[in-house]
Every structure is written in C-alpha cells, then in structure tokens.
Design an enzyme around this catalytic site. Structure first.
Site, mmCIF file in Angstrom:
data_model
loop_
_atom_site.group_PDB
_atom_site.id
_atom_site.type_symbol
_atom_site.label_atom_id
_atom_site.label_comp_id
_atom_site.label_asym_id
_atom_site.label_seq_id
_atom_site.Cartn_x
_atom_site.Cartn_y
_atom_site.Cartn_z
ATOM 1 N N SER A 65 41.894 45.804 41.579
ATOM 2 C CA SER A 65 42.856 45.058 42.386
ATOM 3 C C SER A 65 44.217 45.743 42.296
ATOM 4 C CB SER A 65 42.995 43.629 41.846
ATOM 5 O OG SER A 65 44.078 42.967 42.470
ATOM 6 N N TYR A 118 44.101 36.844 34.968
ATOM 7 C CA TYR A 118 43.458 37.609 36.052
ATOM 8 C C TYR A 118 43.945 39.059 36.060
ATOM 9 C CZ TYR A 118 42.007 39.300 40.618
ATOM 10 O OH TYR A 118 41.457 40.066 41.629
#
Ligand SMILES: NC(=O)c1ccc[n+]([C@@H]2O[C@H](COP(=O)([O-])OP(=O)(O)OC[C@H]3O[C@@H](n4cnc5c(N)ncnc54)[C@H](OP(=O)(O)O)[C@@H]3O)[C@@H](O)[C@H]2O)c1
Length: 263
Positions: free
Chosen positions: A138, A151
């Site tokens: 990501s 996360y």
C-alpha cells in the site's frame, strides 16, 4: 496444471486482478471466504476467457488455512506458478477505541497469511527454478499514519518483507513483485469496521482509483517483471515527496491533519 493463485479474489482489487490475469490466459485458483462470489467469478472467467478457474474457500486469519490451501492445490494437481497475496483488511481510528480482535485479525491476515502462503509455495517454485510471488502492499506502507497505526505497520511489514524476499528468491529463479495501490474504491472501508466520520477524515482530499485502474497498472508491472510498482501517477508523486521526509515529520503532520478533521 499450471495455475495462478490469487487471495482475496471475491471482490475489489483481487477480483479485478483475476479478470486481467484471465485475459492473459492464465488458469486461476481464487481464494476468499465468500463461496458464492468465487463460484460465480470462476464460471464467468471460464466462459469469457476459456481458461480453467477453480476456487478454495478459506479464512486466512486462521493459522491452519495456508497449509490447507497448499495441500488442496497438491491434491487437485495444481502447480502454483504465481502466488498473488492480495487479501487484506484495514482499520482506522484511535487504537484505544478499536476492537482489539479486529486489529489482531488484521495482523494475521495482512502479515501471517502472506508469509505462510509464501513459505509453502516458494519452496516448490525454488525446486522448479521458476515462479512469481506478488505481495500487495500500500502507499500507506511509506506512511506511519496515526489513527491507522496498526494497518500502516502491517503494510510496512509487507514492503520490507517483499524487498528482502526479492533478493532471497532471485538465486532460485523466482521473481518477487511488491505492488502498492493507493486509495481504491472497493469494499475496503466497509471491511475495516471504521465509522463514517473517521473514514471521511482519513480519506478527505485523497484521489481514489477504481479496482480496474489498479488492476491495469498491476498487469503491466506483472508482465514487465518489475520488482516494485506503485499504482497511480499521483500516488507515485506522493511517494517521492514522502521519501525525502522523516518518519517523525510524516507522523506529526498526518496527526495534525487528521485531528482537525475528526473534531
Ligand atoms: N482499497 C484501498 O484503498 C487499498 C489501498 C491500498 C492497498 N490496498 C490493499 O489491497 C488489497 C485488496 O484490498 P481491496 O481494496 O480489494 O479490499 P476489499 O474490497 O475489502 O477485498 C478484500 C478481499 O480480501 C478477502 N478477505 C478479507 N478477509 C479475508 C479472510 N479473513 N480470509 C480470506 N480472505 C479474506 C475478501 O473476501 P471475503 O470477504 O470473501 O473473504 C476480499 O476478496 C488489500 O491487501 C489491501 O490492504 C487497498
């Protein structure tokens, strides 16, 4: 039969990648928890592209799932030529307000499942002296963002793991690609169990790509055997800026921005 295995292929980025891979005429094994969605997608891809598409339902938060998937592939006679570790979940908000079990499950899915599946399938690829492992990271793997602390840390793990694994796998003839999408319009926010106000605060002003756009950029990096790619020109530009800032600066500025929006 030679296959490409994609985790988290029932919806979102994984589903879009599955469609693009099917277009390349690679046979598929799709993994997720939603059996109906997988069944339907396999049927569609088989009819549309004339490939073989099969699925395995598994909850990748469970430690035994990776071995179950590996053994099932063996039993069905599949040689996994490419493993695409895409399944992932998110989170958002202050850690002390979050459900701890959600955060721990996210760590199991985003990190443990990826490492376990890689461990099993990479061994066979090394014996065959060919194969590809793709890990979906990501843009947030570059950002130690407060209010998404866990996360972001899982995706920083994915980034570090993939970069190192690339070198480990190279002498065995196995290629490793780290592919990093930015914000993408998928079921991701819903799956993150984040309330609307927090979700809006964390995503305000950020340009999102569609899963199809991400998959198109993915397939280019996959075919070109790149070792690292970020999806979206604006995300690539963002990553360049981030690379010249310290983690402390990024975390401090991000905290200020999010706090203002959350009040
Ligand atoms: N969307 C974004 O903004 C964004 C940005 C950067 C990176 N990413 C990364 O891109 C990847 C795909 O995300 P997405 O946006 O496509 O999310 P999504 O729409 O929520 O899809 C997630 C996929 O993972 C599967 N999954 C979730 N939990 C699972 C579990 N416990 N066991 C097995 N499969 C599970 C889901 O299927 P089932 O529910 O059927 O199990 C689904 O197929 C993730 O790794 C994510 O971190 C997303």
């Amino acid at each position: 039969m030679k296959v490409t295995l994609i985790t988290g292929a029932s919806v979102g980025i994984g589903e879009a990648i599955a469609r693009q891979i099917a277009q390349q005429k690679e046979n598929l094994v799709l993994v997720a928890r939603s059996e109906q969605a997988l069944q339907l997608l396999c049927k569609t891809l088989t009819q549309q592209f004339g490939i073989k598409a099969d699925y395995i339902t598994a909850d990748l938060c469970k430690p035994e799932s990776a071995e179950f998937i590996y053994q099932t592939c063996k039993e069905r006679g599949y040689e996994v030529e490419s493993l695409i570790n895409n399944a992932g979940m998110g989170s958002g908000g202050e850690l002390i307000m979050r459900d701890l079990q959600h955060e721990l499950n996210m760590m199991l899915l985003n990190m443990n499942a990826m490492v376990s599946l890689t461990h099993f399938f990479l061994k066979d690829m090394a014996v065959r002296k060919r194969g590809t492992i793709v890990n979906i990271g990501s843009l947030l793997s570059f950002i130690p963002a407060p209010y998404m602390a866990v996360y972001c840390a899982t995706k920083a793990f994915v980034r570090s793991f993939s970069r190192a694994l690339y070198e480990e796998a190279k002498p065995h003839g196995v290629h490793v690609l780290l592919f990093c999408p930015g914000l993408t319009d998928s079921n991701f926010i819903q799956g993150s169990a984040v309330d609307e106000k927090t979700a809006n605060a964390l995503t305000a002003g950020v340009r999102a790509q569609t899963p199809e756009q991400v998959a198109t950029e993915f397939i280019k990096a996959y075919k070109e055997k790149r070792k690292f790619a970020i999806s979206g020109g604006f995300n690539r530009f963002g990553a360049k800026i981030l690379s010249i800032l310290s983690d402390a600066t990024i975390a401090g500025q991000t905290a200020k921005t999010y706090r203002k929006r959350m009040l």
